[in-house]
Motif scaffolding. Structure first.
Motif, short mmCIF file in Angstrom:
data_model
loop_
_atom_site.label_atom_id
_atom_site.label_comp_id
_atom_site.label_asym_id
_atom_site.label_seq_id
_atom_site.Cartn_x
_atom_site.Cartn_y
_atom_site.Cartn_z
N LYS A 114 -36.40 3.10 3.70
CA LYS A 114 -36.18 1.66 3.89
C LYS A 114 -35.24 1.55 5.08
CE LYS A 114 -35.87 -2.74 2.49
NZ LYS A 114 -36.91 -3.69 2.50
N GLY A 115 -35.77 1.10 6.20
CA GLY A 115 -34.97 1.07 7.43
C GLY A 115 -34.55 2.50 7.79
N PRO A 116 -33.27 2.71 8.04
CA PRO A 116 -32.82 4.04 8.41
C PRO A 116 -32.52 4.95 7.22
CG PRO A 116 -30.99 2.52 8.54
CD PRO A 116 -32.22 1.69 8.20
N TYR A 117 -32.60 4.42 6.00
CA TYR A 117 -32.21 5.17 4.81
C TYR A 117 -33.42 5.85 4.17
CZ TYR A 117 -30.34 6.20 0.20
OH TYR A 117 -29.95 6.85 -0.95
N VAL A 118 -33.29 7.15 3.87
CA VAL A 118 -34.34 7.90 3.19
C VAL A 118 -33.74 8.55 1.95
CG1 VAL A 118 -36.04 9.76 3.37
CG2 VAL A 118 -35.44 8.44 5.42
N ALA A 119 -34.38 8.30 0.82
CA ALA A 119 -33.98 8.93 -0.45
C ALA A 119 -35.11 9.85 -0.90
CB ALA A 119 -33.71 7.88 -1.51
N VAL A 120 -34.77 11.10 -1.19
CA VAL A 120 -35.74 12.05 -1.71
C VAL A 120 -35.42 12.27 -3.18
CG1 VAL A 120 -36.73 14.36 -1.54
CG2 VAL A 120 -36.02 13.16 0.54
N ALA A 121 -36.40 12.02 -4.04
CA ALA A 121 -36.21 12.12 -5.48
C ALA A 121 -35.91 13.54 -5.92
CB ALA A 121 -37.48 11.62 -6.18
N GLY A 122 -35.46 13.66 -7.16
CA GLY A 122 -35.25 14.98 -7.75
C GLY A 122 -36.49 15.82 -7.55
N THR A 123 -36.33 16.92 -6.86
CA THR A 123 -37.45 17.75 -6.43
C THR A 123 -37.40 19.08 -7.17
OG1 THR A 123 -37.39 16.68 -4.28
CG2 THR A 123 -38.55 18.78 -4.41
N ALA A 124 -38.46 19.37 -7.88
CA ALA A 124 -38.55 20.56 -8.72
C ALA A 124 -39.30 21.68 -7.99
CB ALA A 124 -39.26 20.22 -10.02
N PRO A 125 -39.16 22.92 -8.46
CA PRO A 125 -39.77 24.07 -7.80
C PRO A 125 -41.24 24.26 -8.18
CG PRO A 125 -38.51 24.80 -9.69
CD PRO A 125 -38.28 23.33 -9.57
N ILE A 126 -42.06 23.29 -7.80
CA ILE A 126 -43.48 23.32 -8.15
C ILE A 126 -44.28 23.87 -6.98
CG2 ILE A 126 -45.46 21.95 -8.87
CD1 ILE A 126 -43.44 19.90 -9.98
N GLY A 127 -45.13 24.84 -7.25
CA GLY A 127 -45.99 25.40 -6.22
C GLY A 127 -47.20 24.53 -5.97
N ASP A 128 -47.92 24.84 -4.92
CA ASP A 128 -49.12 24.08 -4.56
C ASP A 128 -50.16 24.10 -5.68
OD1 ASP A 128 -48.03 23.41 -2.10
OD2 ASP A 128 -48.97 25.12 -1.07
#
Length: 132
Positions: free
Chosen positions: A26-40
């Motif tokens: 949103k505008g200049p702000y980027v939030a990355v959610a809780g990211t888990a160690p999931i493979g492809d």
């Protein structure tokens, strides 16, 4: 519709099911959610290995940043959530490999667990993109 809002998906089947985006800009702000160690392939990467899982989380989070027009250098805050805080140094090694020169505000916290019991760590990032 908010034209200034951009959502990024990592392709996780949990995103539409839960109703979240891997990242939101949103505008200049980027939030990355809780990211888990999931493979492809949808399985947990680095079973039992906090370092390997943290690296995978950071890989996914960095890809989300890139898709949102940001970079690791734009990160101002990270949160590293562990199921066993006594293993923080393993996660810290992976974090330091990416952020030693950037030095965002960072919090390590122990949690009771994640959606998948094989996940030992999740990572969240916040970034602010410089507008030129």
């Amino acid at each position: 519709m908010d034209l200034d809002r951009q959502t990024v998906s990592s392709g996780s089947p949990l995103e539409p099911r839960i109703g979240f985006s891997r990242a939101v800009r949103k505008g200049p702000y980027v939030a990355v959610a809780g990211t888990a160690p999931i493979g492809d392939d949808g399985t947990t990467v680095g079973q039992g290995d906090v370092y390997a899982q943290t690296v995978r989380c950071l890989d996914i989070a960095e890809a989300a940043l890139t898709a949102a027009g940001a970079a690791l250098a734009d990160v101002v805050r990270t949160r590293v959530m562990l199921t066993d805080a006594s293993r923080w140094e393993e996660a810290a090694r992976a974090h330091g490999e990416r952020f030693a020169a950037i030095r965002p505000a960072c919090t390590f916290v122990e949690v009771a667990g994640f959606v998948d019991r094989d996940w030992l760590v999740e990572v969240e990032l916040d970034a602010i993109v410089e507008c030129s």
